[in-house]
Design an enzyme around this catalytic site. Sequence first.
Site, PDB file in Angstrom:
ATOM      1  CE1 TYR A  44      12.915  -2.843   3.413  1.00 13.55           C
ATOM      2  CE2 TYR A  44      10.692  -1.940   3.389  1.00 13.55           C
ATOM      3  CZ  TYR A  44      11.974  -1.992   2.861  1.00 13.55           C
ATOM      4  OH  TYR A  44      12.310  -1.200   1.797  1.00 13.55           O
TER       5      TYR A  44
ATOM      6  NE  ARG B  26      15.843   3.072   8.095  1.00 15.81           N
ATOM      7  CZ  ARG B  26      16.579   2.961   6.984  1.00 15.81           C
ATOM      8  NH1 ARG B  26      16.868   4.029   6.264  1.00 15.81           N
ATOM      9  NH2 ARG B  26      17.056   1.787   6.616  1.00 15.81           N
TER      10      ARG B  26
ATOM     11  NE  ARG C  23      -8.375  -8.426   2.922  1.00 18.70           N
ATOM     12  CZ  ARG C  23      -8.935  -7.283   2.496  1.00 18.70           C
ATOM     13  NH1 ARG C  23     -10.165  -6.985   2.866  1.00 18.70           N
ATOM     14  NH2 ARG C  23      -8.264  -6.456   1.724  1.00 18.70           N
TER      15      ARG C  23
ATOM     16  CG  HIS D  54     -10.072  -1.969   5.595  1.00 20.31           C
ATOM     17  ND1 HIS D  54     -10.793  -2.991   5.027  1.00 20.31           N
ATOM     18  CD2 HIS D  54      -9.397  -1.374   4.574  1.00 20.31           C
ATOM     19  CE1 HIS D  54     -10.579  -3.011   3.725  1.00 20.31           C
ATOM     20  NE2 HIS D  54      -9.729  -2.032   3.423  1.00 20.31           N
TER      21      HIS D  54
ATOM     22  CE  LYS E 133      14.392  -0.233   4.998  1.00 18.03           C
ATOM     23  NZ  LYS E 133      14.660   0.461   3.729  1.00 18.03           N
TER      24      LYS E 133
ATOM     25  CD  GLU F 233      13.296   7.984  -0.925  1.00 21.69           C
ATOM     26  OE1 GLU F 233      14.304   7.818  -0.225  1.00 21.69           O
ATOM     27  OE2 GLU F 233      12.140   7.828  -0.496  1.00 21.69           O
TER      28      GLU F 233
ATOM     29  CG  LEU G 168      13.929   5.106   4.304  1.00 25.55           C
ATOM     30  CD1 LEU G 168      12.842   4.942   5.362  1.00 25.55           C
ATOM     31  CD2 LEU G 168      14.284   3.745   3.710  1.00 25.55           C
TER      32      LEU G 168
END
Length: 282
Positions: A33, A52, A100, A102, A147, A180, A205
């Site tokens: 995101y 990014r 579903r 992996h 992210k 962070e 990040l």
Amino acid sequence: MPRFAYVNGRYVHHPHATVHIEDRGYQFADGVYEVVPVHGGKMIDEDPHLDRLEHSLRELRIGLPTSRTALKMILRELLRRNGVVNGLLYIQITRGVAPRDHKFPQGAKPALVVTTKRTKPTATALVENGVRVITIPDIRWKRCDIKSVSLLPNVLGKQRAVEAGAFEAWQVDEKGLVTEGTSTNAWIVTKDGVLVTRNANEAILNGITRQAVIRLTNEAGVTFEERPFSVAEAKEAREAFLTSSSGHVLPITRIDDTVVGDGKPGPVTRRLRAAYLDYIAA
């Protein structure tokens, strides 16, 4: 005015914005995101945010579901439809919908969701008095430069801060060094007057606001170093602050139960906050 979201090629009313139950973002947190701040109806540092986003996608081997030019058009249209003047744009891209399993699915199309949120200016009391942070162990994975939508450790850390009556939690690695915050970057001004923030690598990040503040240090006349710092050094610092897309530059006046400096926002913090606000206004 009705609120719209963008979901996989369609602008839909926000209450009806849904994704499939087998979207891999829901099943595996297999997605990324990005959050772009909006000021005066304009996106702040749009291209660095999209750079990014593309870095995160490359690292997870997810394709961009549309061209960058088309994505920019979607962002602007959503801002227009929602009438956002000051707020945040949220972009989420997942590997897509598949049964579903992996391993990476064959032929799945990356899914794109974009939403907006109006925001209010940071409360004056937080700017004038500063905020408190607590320190907690950093239990996240080792690719924090991505992210990812997998934010459970950050959620747990933020909740610990809320329950402790603090604004944020600083995460601390096994060596006692601050990485962070749960949703912010961490900064101190040392006893010698040097501004310090952790160097950008896979442990943090690389915040877009962080990058902008670094660029502003020269014109603000601030001596700057990128390196890790310990909790102990932070508690002995003259000043501390955090940066984020929503809070910009926010002073920290207490770490755990230790008062930072004289307990008031310091001159370097105030100077950099003013410089950053001038930057986004321009």
